[in-house]
Structures are given as C-alpha cells and as structure tokens.
Design a protein around this motif. Structure first.
Motif, PDB file in Angstrom:
ATOM      1  N   ALA A 174      -0.128  -2.579  -5.658  1.00 59.53           N
ATOM      2  CA  ALA A 174      -1.103  -1.702  -5.009  1.00 59.53           C
ATOM      3  C   ALA A 174      -2.469  -1.840  -5.676  1.00 59.53           C
ATOM      4  CB  ALA A 174      -0.629  -0.252  -5.075  1.00 59.53           C
ATOM      5  N   HIS A 175      -2.484  -2.136  -6.989  1.00 57.13           N
ATOM      6  CA  HIS A 175      -3.753  -2.342  -7.687  1.00 57.13           C
ATOM      7  C   HIS A 175      -4.431  -3.629  -7.221  1.00 57.13           C
ATOM      8  CE1 HIS A 175      -2.097   0.314 -11.165  1.00 57.13           C
ATOM      9  NE2 HIS A 175      -2.623   1.032 -10.183  1.00 57.13           N
ATOM     10  N   ALA A 176      -3.615  -4.611  -6.825  1.00 57.92           N
ATOM     11  CA  ALA A 176      -4.183  -5.853  -6.292  1.00 57.92           C
ATOM     12  C   ALA A 176      -4.820  -5.596  -4.923  1.00 57.92           C
ATOM     13  CB  ALA A 176      -3.093  -6.917  -6.181  1.00 57.92           C
ATOM     14  N   GLU A 235       2.772  -0.139   0.615  1.00 57.38           N
ATOM     15  CA  GLU A 235       4.108   0.288   1.021  1.00 57.38           C
ATOM     16  C   GLU A 235       4.365   0.062   2.509  1.00 57.38           C
ATOM     17  OE1 GLU A 235       4.123   4.333  -0.246  1.00 57.38           O
ATOM     18  OE2 GLU A 235       4.805   3.857  -2.295  1.00 57.38           O
ATOM     19  N   ASN A 236       3.291   0.029   3.310  1.00 55.55           N
ATOM     20  CA  ASN A 236       3.440  -0.152   4.756  1.00 55.55           C
ATOM     21  C   ASN A 236       3.380  -1.620   5.184  1.00 55.55           C
ATOM     22  OD1 ASN A 236       3.391   2.542   6.536  1.00 55.55           O
ATOM     23  ND2 ASN A 236       2.245   2.897   4.659  1.00 55.55           N
ATOM     24  N   ALA A 237       3.217  -2.497   4.222  1.00 59.62           N
ATOM     25  CA  ALA A 237       3.189  -3.935   4.543  1.00 59.62           C
ATOM     26  C   ALA A 237       4.597  -4.427   4.874  1.00 59.62           C
ATOM     27  CB  ALA A 237       2.617  -4.721   3.370  1.00 59.62           C
ATOM     28  N   ASN A 238       4.665  -5.508   5.613  1.00 61.35           N
ATOM     29  CA  ASN A 238       5.945  -6.128   5.949  1.00 61.35           C
ATOM     30  C   ASN A 238       6.682  -6.527   4.662  1.00 61.35           C
ATOM     31  OD1 ASN A 238       7.691  -8.587   6.470  1.00 61.35           O
ATOM     32  ND2 ASN A 238       7.174  -8.034   8.571  1.00 61.35           N
ATOM     33  N   PRO A 239       7.965  -6.193   4.525  1.00 62.54           N
ATOM     34  CA  PRO A 239       8.726  -6.502   3.297  1.00 62.54           C
ATOM     35  C   PRO A 239       8.694  -7.982   2.920  1.00 62.54           C
ATOM     36  CG  PRO A 239       9.957  -4.978   4.677  1.00 62.54           C
ATOM     37  CD  PRO A 239       8.775  -5.412   5.483  1.00 62.54           C
ATOM     38  N   THR A 280      -3.851 -13.308   2.097  1.00 54.30           N
ATOM     39  CA  THR A 280      -4.449 -12.704   0.915  1.00 54.30           C
ATOM     40  C   THR A 280      -4.194 -11.196   0.938  1.00 54.30           C
ATOM     41  OG1 THR A 280      -6.557 -12.260   2.006  1.00 54.30           O
ATOM     42  CG2 THR A 280      -6.281 -14.440   0.966  1.00 54.30           C
ATOM     43  N   PHE A 281      -4.463 -10.531  -0.187  1.00 53.11           N
ATOM     44  CA  PHE A 281      -4.307  -9.078  -0.223  1.00 53.11           C
ATOM     45  C   PHE A 281      -5.302  -8.388   0.714  1.00 53.11           C
ATOM     46  CE2 PHE A 281      -1.961  -9.975  -4.120  1.00 53.11           C
ATOM     47  CZ  PHE A 281      -0.938  -9.044  -4.048  1.00 53.11           C
ATOM     48  N   LEU A 282      -6.469  -9.000   0.908  1.00 51.64           N
ATOM     49  CA  LEU A 282      -7.454  -8.461   1.843  1.00 51.64           C
ATOM     50  C   LEU A 282      -6.911  -8.520   3.274  1.00 51.64           C
ATOM     51  CD1 LEU A 282     -10.403  -7.383   2.018  1.00 51.64           C
ATOM     52  CD2 LEU A 282     -11.078  -9.719   2.589  1.00 51.64           C
ATOM     53  N   GLU A 283      -6.327  -9.644   3.629  1.00 49.71           N
ATOM     54  CA  GLU A 283      -5.754  -9.792   4.964  1.00 49.71           C
ATOM     55  C   GLU A 283      -4.558  -8.858   5.155  1.00 49.71           C
ATOM     56  OE1 GLU A 283      -6.848 -14.507   5.718  1.00 49.71           O
ATOM     57  OE2 GLU A 283      -5.000 -13.971   4.641  1.00 49.71           O
ATOM     58  N   LEU A 284      -3.794  -8.674   4.102  1.00 53.43           N
ATOM     59  CA  LEU A 284      -2.669  -7.735   4.168  1.00 53.43           C
ATOM     60  C   LEU A 284      -3.174  -6.329   4.495  1.00 53.43           C
ATOM     61  CD1 LEU A 284       0.303  -7.378   1.725  1.00 53.43           C
ATOM     62  CD2 LEU A 284      -1.189  -5.418   2.111  1.00 53.43           C
ATOM     63  N   ALA A 285      -4.236  -5.904   3.811  1.00 50.31           N
ATOM     64  CA  ALA A 285      -4.789  -4.563   4.036  1.00 50.31           C
ATOM     65  C   ALA A 285      -5.290  -4.420   5.472  1.00 50.31           C
ATOM     66  CB  ALA A 285      -5.920  -4.295   3.045  1.00 50.31           C
ATOM     67  N   GLU A 286      -5.999  -5.443   5.967  1.00 50.37           N
ATOM     68  CA  GLU A 286      -6.511  -5.392   7.339  1.00 50.37           C
ATOM     69  C   GLU A 286      -5.374  -5.276   8.342  1.00 50.37           C
ATOM     70  OE1 GLU A 286     -10.231  -7.813   8.339  1.00 50.37           O
ATOM     71  OE2 GLU A 286      -9.331  -8.973   6.692  1.00 50.37           O
ATOM     72  N   GLU A 287      -4.331  -6.043   8.137  1.00 54.86           N
ATOM     73  CA  GLU A 287      -3.195  -6.036   9.057  1.00 54.86           C
ATOM     74  C   GLU A 287      -2.544  -4.660   9.113  1.00 54.86           C
ATOM     75  OE1 GLU A 287       0.955  -7.975   8.459  1.00 54.86           O
ATOM     76  OE2 GLU A 287      -0.276  -9.475   9.490  1.00 54.86           O
ATOM     77  N   VAL A 288      -2.345  -4.042   7.951  1.00 56.76           N
ATOM     78  CA  VAL A 288      -1.714  -2.718   7.899  1.00 56.76           C
ATOM     79  C   VAL A 288      -2.600  -1.670   8.564  1.00 56.76           C
ATOM     80  CG1 VAL A 288      -0.974  -0.847   6.362  1.00 56.76           C
ATOM     81  CG2 VAL A 288      -0.312  -3.217   5.866  1.00 56.76           C
ATOM     82  N   LEU A 289      -3.902  -1.685   8.267  1.00 52.22           N
ATOM     83  CA  LEU A 289      -4.816  -0.659   8.771  1.00 52.22           C
ATOM     84  C   LEU A 289      -5.111  -0.798  10.261  1.00 52.22           C
ATOM     85  CD1 LEU A 289      -7.282  -0.389   5.758  1.00 52.22           C
ATOM     86  CD2 LEU A 289      -5.628   1.326   6.520  1.00 52.22           C
ATOM     87  N   LYS A 290      -4.882  -1.961  10.831  1.00 50.96           N
ATOM     88  CA  LYS A 290      -5.113  -2.142  12.271  1.00 50.96           C
ATOM     89  C   LYS A 290      -4.134  -1.325  13.103  1.00 50.96           C
ATOM     90  CE  LYS A 290      -7.344  -6.682  12.371  1.00 50.96           C
ATOM     91  NZ  LYS A 290      -7.210  -8.128  12.691  1.00 50.96           N
ATOM     92  N   THR A 291      -2.965  -1.039  12.551  1.00 48.46           N
ATOM     93  CA  THR A 291      -1.954  -0.275  13.292  1.00 48.46           C
ATOM     94  C   THR A 291      -1.673   1.092  12.668  1.00 48.46           C
ATOM     95  OG1 THR A 291      -0.192  -1.366  12.023  1.00 48.46           O
ATOM     96  CG2 THR A 291      -0.830  -2.358  14.138  1.00 48.46           C
ATOM     97  N   ALA A 292      -2.346   1.411  11.573  1.00 51.00           N
ATOM     98  CA  ALA A 292      -2.116   2.698  10.900  1.00 51.00           C
ATOM     99  C   ALA A 292      -2.546   3.862  11.788  1.00 51.00           C
ATOM    100  CB  ALA A 292      -2.861   2.734   9.574  1.00 51.00           C
ATOM    101  N   LYS A 293      -1.845   4.982  11.694  1.00 48.25           N
ATOM    102  CA  LYS A 293      -2.165   6.161  12.490  1.00 48.25           C
ATOM    103  C   LYS A 293      -3.104   7.120  11.765  1.00 48.25           C
ATOM    104  CE  LYS A 293       2.121   6.040  15.153  1.00 48.25           C
ATOM    105  NZ  LYS A 293       3.352   6.766  15.559  1.00 48.25           N
ATOM    106  N   GLU A 294      -3.320   6.862  10.473  1.00 43.81           N
ATOM    107  CA  GLU A 294      -4.220   7.693   9.685  1.00 43.81           C
ATOM    108  C   GLU A 294      -4.708   6.880   8.494  1.00 43.81           C
ATOM    109  OE1 GLU A 294      -1.766  10.976   8.575  1.00 43.81           O
ATOM    110  OE2 GLU A 294      -0.858   9.913   6.894  1.00 43.81           O
ATOM    111  N   PRO A 295      -5.817   7.267   7.872  1.00 38.00           N
ATOM    112  CA  PRO A 295      -6.288   6.562   6.675  1.00 38.00           C
ATOM    113  C   PRO A 295      -5.210   6.561   5.598  1.00 38.00           C
ATOM    114  CG  PRO A 295      -7.989   8.002   7.528  1.00 38.00           C
ATOM    115  CD  PRO A 295      -6.745   8.339   8.285  1.00 38.00           C
TER     116      PRO A 295
END
Length: 323
Positions: free
Chosen positions: A45-47, A25-29, A2-17
């Motif tokens: 991104a709106h989703a 844009e940082n999600a896997n292609p 889901t888009f929620l899971e996508l956001a969690e996955e990206v933010l778990k490894t992000a170096k900044e907010p």
C-alpha cells in the motif's frame, strides 16, 4: 502494470474515494501477486502511495485528495461524481471514528443523554424539556444532502412553566406576543480534541441552524483546545457544555448566542424526522393547554432521572473518564 496503473484501474470502478490501503486491497489478487515482486516495500500500500503522491501535486492532477483523516483518493476525471460521495464518505468516516471512541470508553455516546436531560430540566437557567432525536428514523437524501441536519437532542423552555399565573394574564401576554418560547439544539460527543474539534464543532453549527440556541456537549475535553473553542464561539455562537461525571451536573463552558428561528430548516426537520415532528406537536399541545395545565399532558419528552436513579444509571453503564 505499474502501481500507478493499478490505482487508476481500481478507482475507475470504485463507488467511493479510497485510502491507499483500500486501493491495494481492492486490486485483482493476481495483479497483487505480480506487483509484490516489483517493490521492496514490505507493505505494498505504501508503494501505491509513492506512485500516486507526485500526481496529486501537479497543476492538472490525475488524482485528487478528498479527505485528509484518513487520506482518501479519487480520480480527477470522475470529479463530477464526487459531491454526493464526499458527504457520504464524511459520514462514514465520522461513524467509524465514533465507534472507535465508544470502544475505548466502554459506553455509547447516546448513553450520555440522561446526564444532559437531567441537567437541562433541573437547572434554573435552562429549565428545558428535552427529547432525543433518533437519526436512524430520519429521512436521508440519496445524494447525501442533509446528512448533518439532525441534532442529537432538542429542547424547549416554556415561560411560566412552574409559576402560578392567571389565565387572563397569560392570554394577554400571548395576544400581545410577549411570551417567548425558546428552542434549543444539542450535539453530543464523548471526547473533543485537536483531531476532531472542527469537524465536531461545525457539525453542531449545521445541526443547530434552526434553533434559538445551539450547544456542543462533550463528556471529555482536551483543555488545550479551550482557546480555539472561544475563537469559534465568538465567530459562530455555538455554546459548549461539559458533562461533569463527579458532580453529575454539567457546566456551561461557553454560552450560546441568541438568534431567530430558521423556519425553513425547522420545517424540513418536521417533514424528515418523526421524532422532531413529535417534539413540535408536544410543544403546540402544551402551549394550547396554557401554563397551569402543563403537568397534566402526556408527551414524548425524555424521562428525567432523580439523583438516585442517575447515580445508578452512571454506575450500570460504566460511564467513567479515561485516565
């Protein structure tokens, strides 16, 4: 996914907010291609925003909003990592905003310095010798601490600088602590409006805590914020100066309040800023030389342009106000 899971996955490894757009844009292609088929939104991104927003409002949120302009998101479970990142993010956002402003006005913020230097040196109410502090030379903590401690311009007023005074009289005044040397701090901005007012003002508050007087200096100002500036001035004492490009003579909109020097912060600036150390060394050498010899001492204060030089400088740098 889901888009929620996508956001969690990206933010778990992000170096900044990240903003909603940056999360996408940082999600896997490959994930991006899959998720595009799961939304009717033309901008995915709106989703991402639609998925995250409800989880910002819960009593125990999964995500937290770090900054509002633009909105940046971080995981609640990584909140302990946030304080140093938040300071770095604020600096990054401010630098981006200032770059956009400079592109709009066609000149750089630092190119305004000679206008203020000329005014401070020649105005009888100030009579200040001033120096630019180059932030890029300053030592910055790895954790982001003290990012906003360094003023754009610092200044000093020497009593009796342009007066004939006998050395015996000067010695007496020094011995009985009757000579008052005043130190000043100036934070420059190209434009101040409702969107950046408080951020700019409190940057000036932070950067001038060490000085006897602190000022926010602005080239272009939204007249609708004057009342708010008056309120802030009454509470925090930072003065406001506007650069008048037509008269080439800035005007003091609001005076600064007087305060004692903050020795701890001043000492920190001496340690961390080579330019500030030179500034203090120049002051000490001038004081030791006595008033009558001030003109014979080499120093690192900024050059003061005469009227003709200043007019040419303003024209060459294309320093004009937007219509």
């Amino acid at each position: 996914m889901t888009f929620l899971e996508l956001a969690e996955e990206v933010l778990k490894t992000a170096k900044e907010p990240l903003t909603y757009k940056q999360i996408w844009e940082n999600a896997n292609p490959e994930v991006q291609e899959e998720m595009k088929t799961k939304t009717k939104r033309s901008n995915p991104a709106h989703a991402v925003e639609d998925a995250i927003y409800p989880y910002l409002r819960k009593e125990n949120p999964k995500f937290i909003r770090v900054y509002t302009k633009p909105i940046t998101i971080w995981l609640k479970e990584r909140e302990k990592e946030l304080p140093p990142l938040e300071e770095q993010l604020k600096q990054k956002i401010q630098e981006t905003q200032e770059k956009e402003i400079e592109e709009k006005y066609k000149f750089k913020e630092r190119e305004l310095h000679p206008l203020l230097i000329n005014f401070l040196n020649n105005d009888e109410d100030f009579n200040i010798r001033a120096k630019t502090i180059y932030h890029e030379k300053c030592i910055k903590s790895k954790k982001g601490k003290g990012i906003w401690n360094y003023p754009d311009i610092v200044g000093v007023s020497f009593p009796f600088d342009n007066e004939e005074i006998e050395e015996e009289t000067l010695n007496l005044l020094q011995n009985i602590n009757q000579i008052k040397y005043k130190l000043y701090s100036f934070e420059l901005k190209i434009i101040i409006n409702f969107s950046n007012l408080k951020e700019c003002y409190f940057q000036a508050v932070s950067n001038s805590s060490w000085a006897n007087e602190g000022y926010l200096v602005v080239f272009d100002i939204d007249e609708n914020i004057i009342d708010e500036l008056k309120r802030l001035n009454a509470s925090f004492g930072i003065g406001v100066i506007q650069l008048d490009i037509e008269e080439l003579k800035p005007k003091v909109i609001l005076p600064s309040s007087q305060r004692e020097l903050d020795i701890e912060t001043l000492n920190m600036l001496v340690k961390d800023s080579p330019d500030f150390r030179d500034f203090i060394e120049d002051i000490n050498r001038h004081i030791k030389a006595k008033a009558g010899k001030l003109g014979n001492i080499a120093d690192s204060f900024d050059k003061v342009f005469n009227r003709e030089e200043l007019e040419k400088y303003v024209k060459d740098k294309h320093i004009v106000k937007e219509d």
